[in-house]
Design a protein around this motif. Structure first.
Motif, short mmCIF file in Angstrom:
data_model
loop_
_atom_site.label_atom_id
_atom_site.label_comp_id
_atom_site.label_asym_id
_atom_site.label_seq_id
_atom_site.Cartn_x
_atom_site.Cartn_y
_atom_site.Cartn_z
N PRO A 23 -5.43 9.32 2.13
CA PRO A 23 -4.15 9.97 2.44
C PRO A 23 -4.04 11.35 1.78
CG PRO A 23 -3.82 7.73 1.62
CD PRO A 23 -5.26 8.08 1.39
N LEU A 24 -3.33 12.26 2.44
CA LEU A 24 -3.09 13.59 1.88
C LEU A 24 -2.15 13.50 0.67
CD1 LEU A 24 -2.47 15.55 5.20
CD2 LEU A 24 -4.55 15.56 3.80
N VAL A 25 -1.22 12.56 0.71
CA VAL A 25 -0.26 12.35 -0.37
C VAL A 25 -0.80 11.26 -1.27
CG1 VAL A 25 2.09 11.62 -0.94
CG2 VAL A 25 1.69 13.05 1.06
N ASP A 26 -0.97 11.59 -2.54
CA ASP A 26 -1.53 10.64 -3.49
C ASP A 26 -0.45 9.68 -4.00
OD1 ASP A 26 -3.65 9.63 -4.99
OD2 ASP A 26 -3.17 10.87 -6.73
N GLY A 27 -0.84 8.46 -4.31
CA GLY A 27 0.06 7.52 -4.95
C GLY A 27 0.88 6.65 -4.03
N LEU A 28 0.60 6.66 -2.73
CA LEU A 28 1.34 5.77 -1.84
C LEU A 28 0.92 4.33 -2.10
CD1 LEU A 28 1.18 7.65 1.58
CD2 LEU A 28 3.12 7.46 0.03
N ARG A 29 1.87 3.46 -2.27
CA ARG A 29 1.61 2.04 -2.49
C ARG A 29 2.25 1.26 -1.35
NH1 ARG A 29 1.05 0.49 -8.26
NH2 ARG A 29 2.22 -1.33 -7.59
N ILE A 30 1.92 -0.03 -1.26
CA ILE A 30 2.46 -0.81 -0.16
C ILE A 30 3.98 -0.93 -0.22
CG2 ILE A 30 0.35 -2.11 0.23
CD1 ILE A 30 1.67 -4.49 -1.18
N GLU A 31 4.53 -0.82 -1.41
CA GLU A 31 5.98 -0.95 -1.54
C GLU A 31 6.71 0.40 -1.51
OE1 GLU A 31 4.44 -0.65 -5.80
OE2 GLU A 31 3.77 -1.61 -3.96
N ALA A 58 15.81 4.32 9.01
CA ALA A 58 16.26 3.56 7.83
C ALA A 58 15.00 3.33 7.00
CB ALA A 58 16.87 2.24 8.26
N PRO A 59 15.11 3.29 5.68
CA PRO A 59 13.91 3.17 4.84
C PRO A 59 13.11 1.90 5.13
CG PRO A 59 15.83 3.71 3.51
CD PRO A 59 16.33 3.39 4.88
N HIS A 60 11.79 2.05 5.18
CA HIS A 60 10.85 0.95 5.34
C HIS A 60 9.68 1.16 4.40
CE1 HIS A 60 13.06 0.14 9.02
NE2 HIS A 60 12.44 -1.02 9.09
N SER A 61 9.08 0.08 3.95
CA SER A 61 7.92 0.18 3.08
C SER A 61 6.67 0.50 3.89
CB SER A 61 7.71 -1.13 2.31
OG SER A 61 7.27 -2.14 3.20
N VAL A 62 5.64 0.98 3.21
CA VAL A 62 4.36 1.25 3.87
C VAL A 62 3.82 -0.05 4.48
CG1 VAL A 62 1.97 1.96 3.47
CG2 VAL A 62 3.84 3.25 2.43
N ALA A 63 4.00 -1.17 3.81
CA ALA A 63 3.54 -2.46 4.35
C ALA A 63 4.26 -2.79 5.65
CB ALA A 63 3.76 -3.58 3.34
N GLU A 64 5.55 -2.56 5.71
CA GLU A 64 6.31 -2.82 6.93
C GLU A 64 5.86 -1.90 8.07
OE1 GLU A 64 10.68 -4.25 5.54
OE2 GLU A 64 10.10 -2.23 4.91
N GLU A 103 8.95 -10.52 -1.80
CA GLU A 103 8.40 -11.61 -1.00
C GLU A 103 8.21 -11.19 0.46
OE1 GLU A 103 11.20 -14.74 -1.79
OE2 GLU A 103 10.15 -15.35 -3.62
N ARG A 104 9.14 -10.39 0.99
CA ARG A 104 9.02 -9.92 2.37
C ARG A 104 7.79 -9.01 2.51
NH1 ARG A 104 13.69 -6.43 4.01
NH2 ARG A 104 12.28 -4.70 3.93
N ILE A 105 7.57 -8.12 1.54
CA ILE A 105 6.39 -7.25 1.57
C ILE A 105 5.13 -8.08 1.44
CG2 ILE A 105 5.14 -5.47 0.28
CD1 ILE A 105 7.95 -4.27 -0.38
N ARG A 106 5.12 -9.07 0.56
CA ARG A 106 3.95 -9.95 0.41
C ARG A 106 3.63 -10.63 1.73
NH1 ARG A 106 5.49 -15.10 -2.32
NH2 ARG A 106 6.26 -15.36 -0.21
N ASP A 107 4.65 -11.15 2.39
CA ASP A 107 4.43 -11.84 3.66
C ASP A 107 3.91 -10.90 4.73
OD1 ASP A 107 5.31 -14.13 2.41
OD2 ASP A 107 7.33 -14.03 3.25
N LEU A 108 4.41 -9.68 4.74
CA LEU A 108 3.93 -8.70 5.72
C LEU A 108 2.48 -8.34 5.47
CD1 LEU A 108 7.08 -6.41 5.90
CD2 LEU A 108 6.17 -7.84 7.75
N VAL A 109 2.10 -8.19 4.22
CA VAL A 109 0.71 -7.88 3.89
C VAL A 109 -0.19 -9.03 4.29
CG1 VAL A 109 -0.91 -7.44 2.01
CG2 VAL A 109 1.26 -6.21 2.09
N ARG A 110 0.23 -10.23 4.05
CA ARG A 110 -0.56 -11.40 4.46
C ARG A 110 -0.73 -11.46 5.98
NH1 ARG A 110 1.88 -16.16 0.58
NH2 ARG A 110 0.71 -15.56 -1.27
N ALA A 111 0.29 -11.01 6.70
CA ALA A 111 0.22 -11.05 8.16
C ALA A 111 -0.79 -10.05 8.71
CB ALA A 111 1.60 -10.75 8.75
N LEU A 112 -1.13 -9.04 7.93
CA LEU A 112 -2.12 -8.07 8.39
C LEU A 112 -3.46 -8.71 8.40
CD1 LEU A 112 -1.00 -4.86 6.50
CD2 LEU A 112 -0.68 -5.38 8.89
#
Length: 112
Positions: A23-31, A58-64, A103-112
């Protein structure tokens, strides 16, 4: 007629990112939370970028975002970083996330 869920409709992740994996922007995390600027809705964007801008009114996480685009998180990070570098979205660390959000982010990551 092709089934849109078939393997033929699948676009390889390296095509979406033009072969880039960093990524061009450093430090992006799943949350990391991403929010699009309303003006970005009228910007000339590629399909995935336009989808992120629409989703992130509306704000969404990188995982979403990765889940919505049906791409690996690494690909979502590259797309988000491109949009952030162009000034179409803002990114911010997700401080003090609730247990439900984690927990929602965890579940989304697992779904990938």
């Amino acid at each position: 007629m092709r089934d849109p869920d078939s393997a033929e409709a699948f676009v390889r992740p390296f095509v979406v990112t033009a072969g880039r994996t960093i990524p061009l922007v450093d430090g992006l995390r799943i949350e990391t939370l991403v929010q699009a600027r309303p003006a970005a809705l009228s910007a000339p964007l590629r399909f995935e970028e336009r989808t992120v801008v629409q989703l992130c009114q509306a704000p969404h996480s990188v995982a979403e975002i990765g889940t919505a685009l049906r791409v690996p998180v690494g690909v979502a990070k590259v797309i988000v970083s491109d949009l952030a570098a162009a000034g179409h979205v803002t990114v911010r660390a997700a401080h003090d996330l609730s247990t439900a959000a984690i927990e929602r982010i965890r579940d989304l990551v697992r779904a990938l």
